[in-house]
Scaffold this motif. Structure first.
Motif, PDB file in Angstrom:
ATOM      1  N   GLY A  91       3.575   4.700  -3.912  1.00 22.05           N
ATOM      2  CA  GLY A  91       2.147   4.441  -4.071  1.00 22.05           C
ATOM      3  C   GLY A  91       1.541   3.918  -2.782  1.00 22.05           C
ATOM      4  N   THR A  92       0.719   2.866  -2.912  1.00 22.48           N
ATOM      5  CA  THR A  92       0.025   2.332  -1.740  1.00 22.48           C
ATOM      6  C   THR A  92       0.967   1.644  -0.761  1.00 22.48           C
ATOM      7  OG1 THR A  92      -0.459   0.319  -3.014  1.00 22.48           O
ATOM      8  CG2 THR A  92      -2.163   2.028  -2.950  1.00 22.48           C
ATOM      9  N   ASP A  93       2.225   1.405  -1.171  1.00 23.95           N
ATOM     10  CA  ASP A  93       3.172   0.811  -0.222  1.00 23.95           C
ATOM     11  C   ASP A  93       3.549   1.787   0.885  1.00 23.95           C
ATOM     12  OD1 ASP A  93       4.422   2.358  -2.149  1.00 23.95           O
ATOM     13  OD2 ASP A  93       6.089   0.980  -2.492  1.00 23.95           O
ATOM     14  N   ILE A  94       3.486   3.104   0.602  1.00 25.63           N
ATOM     15  CA  ILE A  94       3.824   4.091   1.637  1.00 25.63           C
ATOM     16  C   ILE A  94       2.682   5.074   1.905  1.00 25.63           C
ATOM     17  CG2 ILE A  94       6.278   3.925   1.080  1.00 25.63           C
ATOM     18  CD1 ILE A  94       6.017   6.749  -0.185  1.00 25.63           C
ATOM     19  N   ARG A  95       1.535   4.878   1.243  1.00 24.44           N
ATOM     20  CA  ARG A  95       0.376   5.747   1.461  1.00 24.44           C
ATOM     21  C   ARG A  95      -0.873   4.895   1.621  1.00 24.44           C
ATOM     22  NH1 ARG A  95       2.715   8.783  -2.982  1.00 24.44           N
ATOM     23  NH2 ARG A  95       3.686  10.680  -2.190  1.00 24.44           N
ATOM     24  N   GLY A  96      -1.803   5.390   2.426  1.00 26.96           N
ATOM     25  CA  GLY A  96      -3.073   4.702   2.549  1.00 26.96           C
ATOM     26  C   GLY A  96      -3.092   3.701   3.687  1.00 26.96           C
ATOM     27  N   PRO A  97      -4.200   2.961   3.815  1.00 27.49           N
ATOM     28  CA  PRO A  97      -4.404   2.085   4.978  1.00 27.49           C
ATOM     29  C   PRO A  97      -3.464   0.889   5.042  1.00 27.49           C
ATOM     30  CG  PRO A  97      -6.165   1.795   3.359  1.00 27.49           C
ATOM     31  CD  PRO A  97      -5.371   2.983   2.915  1.00 27.49           C
ATOM     32  N   ARG A  98      -2.856   0.495   3.907  1.00 31.75           N
ATOM     33  CA  ARG A  98      -1.955  -0.664   3.917  1.00 31.75           C
ATOM     34  C   ARG A  98      -0.494  -0.251   3.761  1.00 31.75           C
ATOM     35  NH1 ARG A  98      -6.603  -2.169   1.404  1.00 31.75           N
ATOM     36  NH2 ARG A  98      -5.901  -1.485  -0.648  1.00 31.75           N
ATOM     37  N   ALA A  99      -0.195   0.980   4.113  1.00 28.20           N
ATOM     38  CA  ALA A  99       1.176   1.483   3.974  1.00 28.20           C
ATOM     39  C   ALA A  99       2.075   0.951   5.086  1.00 28.20           C
ATOM     40  CB  ALA A  99       1.174   3.007   4.001  1.00 28.20           C
ATOM     41  N   PHE A 100       3.349   0.803   4.759  1.00 23.99           N
ATOM     42  CA  PHE A 100       4.404   0.483   5.722  1.00 23.99           C
ATOM     43  C   PHE A 100       4.095  -0.762   6.558  1.00 23.99           C
ATOM     44  CE2 PHE A 100       5.228   5.121   5.117  1.00 23.99           C
ATOM     45  CZ  PHE A 100       6.489   4.981   4.552  1.00 23.99           C
ATOM     46  N   THR A 101       3.715  -1.823   5.886  1.00 18.30           N
ATOM     47  CA  THR A 101       3.603  -3.106   6.574  1.00 18.30           C
ATOM     48  C   THR A 101       5.001  -3.540   7.006  1.00 18.30           C
ATOM     49  OG1 THR A 101       3.923  -4.377   4.548  1.00 18.30           O
ATOM     50  CG2 THR A 101       1.646  -3.741   5.101  1.00 18.30           C
ATOM     51  N   PRO A 102       5.120  -4.494   7.933  1.00 19.40           N
ATOM     52  CA  PRO A 102       6.457  -4.970   8.317  1.00 19.40           C
ATOM     53  C   PRO A 102       7.280  -5.442   7.124  1.00 19.40           C
ATOM     54  CG  PRO A 102       4.827  -5.751   9.881  1.00 19.40           C
ATOM     55  CD  PRO A 102       4.057  -5.085   8.771  1.00 19.40           C
ATOM     56  N   GLU A 103       6.629  -6.079   6.155  1.00 19.22           N
ATOM     57  CA  GLU A 103       7.336  -6.563   4.970  1.00 19.22           C
ATOM     58  C   GLU A 103       7.868  -5.398   4.138  1.00 19.22           C
ATOM     59  OE1 GLU A 103       6.500 -10.585   2.458  1.00 19.22           O
ATOM     60  OE2 GLU A 103       4.945  -9.053   2.394  1.00 19.22           O
ATOM     61  N   VAL A 104       7.055  -4.355   3.982  1.00 19.15           N
ATOM     62  CA  VAL A 104       7.488  -3.170   3.237  1.00 19.15           C
ATOM     63  C   VAL A 104       8.674  -2.512   3.932  1.00 19.15           C
ATOM     64  CG1 VAL A 104       6.826  -0.794   2.652  1.00 19.15           C
ATOM     65  CG2 VAL A 104       5.303  -2.692   2.079  1.00 19.15           C
ATOM     66  N   LYS A 105       8.603  -2.373   5.237  1.00 21.68           N
ATOM     67  CA  LYS A 105       9.704  -1.748   5.976  1.00 21.68           C
ATOM     68  C   LYS A 105      10.998  -2.541   5.810  1.00 21.68           C
ATOM     69  CE  LYS A 105       7.020   0.560   9.606  1.00 21.68           C
ATOM     70  NZ  LYS A 105       6.771   0.647  11.066  1.00 21.68           N
ATOM     71  N   ASP A 106      10.900  -3.864   5.836  1.00 19.50           N
ATOM     72  CA  ASP A 106      12.093  -4.694   5.684  1.00 19.50           C
ATOM     73  C   ASP A 106      12.731  -4.481   4.317  1.00 19.50           C
ATOM     74  OD1 ASP A 106      13.866  -6.844   6.651  1.00 19.50           O
ATOM     75  OD2 ASP A 106      12.954  -8.018   5.036  1.00 19.50           O
ATOM     76  N   VAL A 107      11.908  -4.415   3.281  1.00 23.06           N
ATOM     77  CA  VAL A 107      12.425  -4.190   1.927  1.00 23.06           C
ATOM     78  C   VAL A 107      13.096  -2.826   1.829  1.00 23.06           C
ATOM     79  CG1 VAL A 107      11.731  -3.797  -0.469  1.00 23.06           C
ATOM     80  CG2 VAL A 107      10.823  -5.766   0.781  1.00 23.06           C
ATOM     81  N   LEU A 108      12.439  -1.793   2.332  1.00 24.63           N
ATOM     82  CA  LEU A 108      12.987  -0.440   2.234  1.00 24.63           C
ATOM     83  C   LEU A 108      14.298  -0.301   3.006  1.00 24.63           C
ATOM     84  CD1 LEU A 108       9.674   1.613   2.618  1.00 24.63           C
ATOM     85  CD2 LEU A 108      10.977   1.241   0.520  1.00 24.63           C
TER      86      LEU A 108
END
Length: 346
Positions: A91-108
């Motif tokens: 969803g918005t974690d990998i799409r859109g203007p707030r995708a792939f924040t440093p925190e998201v990348k660390d989790v993935l």
């Protein structure tokens, strides 16, 4: 390895922090919990802000739904208690203007398995991280229920927008499409249902609808949504960014055709559907000749299209397919041998 077929096991599903029950993430996690429980799995669900309260409990696996909103809480618990971590994304974690924040990348990067509804998300995530990740597809699914039988009599088309009022859902575009359809000679009226998540949009929407046959109906109780879908003919999905839309599946199950904005997520969802029940539009080409022809055909063939839509859900998006794939993913995550050492890289 998780002994899913022989013994009940405990799985913690962490949901995003939810201020509104109308958000699709909650619909998805609750459906998973019910489906897994029916298979003998002991499932506990917790909102991300409450996950730390489960500190003293024991789980065989942590599943965080949404890498941004639930992933950090899931990763902390998995590391602390050396449990495998599954992260569902798309969803918005990998799409859109707030995708792939440093925190998201660390989790993935640290998940034992990332699951998503679409194969294309694996390449998207690997490109953002600079390396491939353990990945599996879990298609969205819902119970098909009984086949719909809409009337064939000539009448105005009732169109539906179902989603929270917020910028990413772009409800004002749905209204513009209905207005353009009427100017092109179609007899349509649009109902908009959903919570006012961004309350600043509400006066703008109400002002736009002041002299229109279209109506904002507010947030409907969940147990009335099936009847609402069944009383309409077409769903508009006007989202600027989308994952695997539950509203699209619910619309097809109820016999509606779907008109969806051409964005990732919608493209994947509609690509495998019969063309009679699915049309992707671009904002710059509203009511162009192909779109007008599709709308006219949809209005002429309500009953046949309703059957096509329901059959598509029953065949390609069944609840059984979804839960089977989810259990396979859980086995894969635990079979990596990380139950002794926690998530990857911990």
């Amino acid at each position: 390895m998780l002994p899913l077929r022989r013994h009940p096991v405990r799985v913690l599903i962490i949901e995003p922090r939810l201020e509104h029950r109308g958000r699709g993430n909650l619909t998805t996690t609750r459906r998973w919990a019910e489906g897994l429980t029916a298979r003998g799995i002991d499932v506990v669900t917790a909102a991300s802000q409450n996950a730390e309260e489960l500190e003293g409990q024991s789980f065989d696996l942590v599943h965080a739904h949404h890498a941004g909103r639930s992933g950090p809480a899931g990763l902390r618990l998995a590391r602390r208690h050396r449990m495998p971590l599954v992260v569902s994304s798309g969803g918005t974690d990998i799409r859109g203007p707030r995708a792939f924040t440093p925190e998201v990348k660390d989790v993935l990067r640290h998940a034992d398995l990332v699951i998503s509804p679409f194969n294309s998300d694996a390449e998207c995530i690997a490109g953002a991280l600079g390396a491939p990740i353990p990945f599996a597809v879990v298609p969205r699914g819902i119970p098909a229920g009984a086949a719909p039988t809409p009337p064939e009599d000539p009448r105005a088309d009732r169109w539906l927008f179902s989603g929270g009022l917020r910028d990413v859902k772009d409800p004002l575009l749905a209204v513009r499409i209905a207005e353009a359809a009427r100017r092109a000679g179609f007899d349509v009226a649009l109902d908009l249902y959903g919570p006012a998540i961004d309350e600043s949009l509400l006066p703008v929407l109400e002002n736009t609808l002041a002299s229109s046959p279209d109506r904002y109906r507010g947030e409907a109780p969940p147990d009335t949504m099936s009847d609402i879908y069944e009383s309409h003919d077409l769903l508009i999905n006007s989202s600027l960014s989308e994952g695997a839309s539950n509203s699209i599946l619910e619309a097809w199950r109820s016999g509606l055709v779907v008109l969806a904005r051409r964005v990732p997520g919608n493209i994947e969802m509609l690509s495998g559907a019969p063309s009679e029940i699915a049309f992707l539009f671009d904002e710059g080409n509203l009511l162009d000749p192909p779109m007008r022809a599709w709308l006219a055909a949809a209005a002429r063939n309500r009953r046949a299209n309703a059957r096509r839509a329901w059959e598509h859900v029953r065949t390609h998006h069944s609840e059984k397919l979804e839960i089977d794939a989810l259990l396979t993913g859980y086995r894969r995550a635990t079979s990596r041998g990380r139950s002794e050492s926690g998530p990857r890289g911990a």
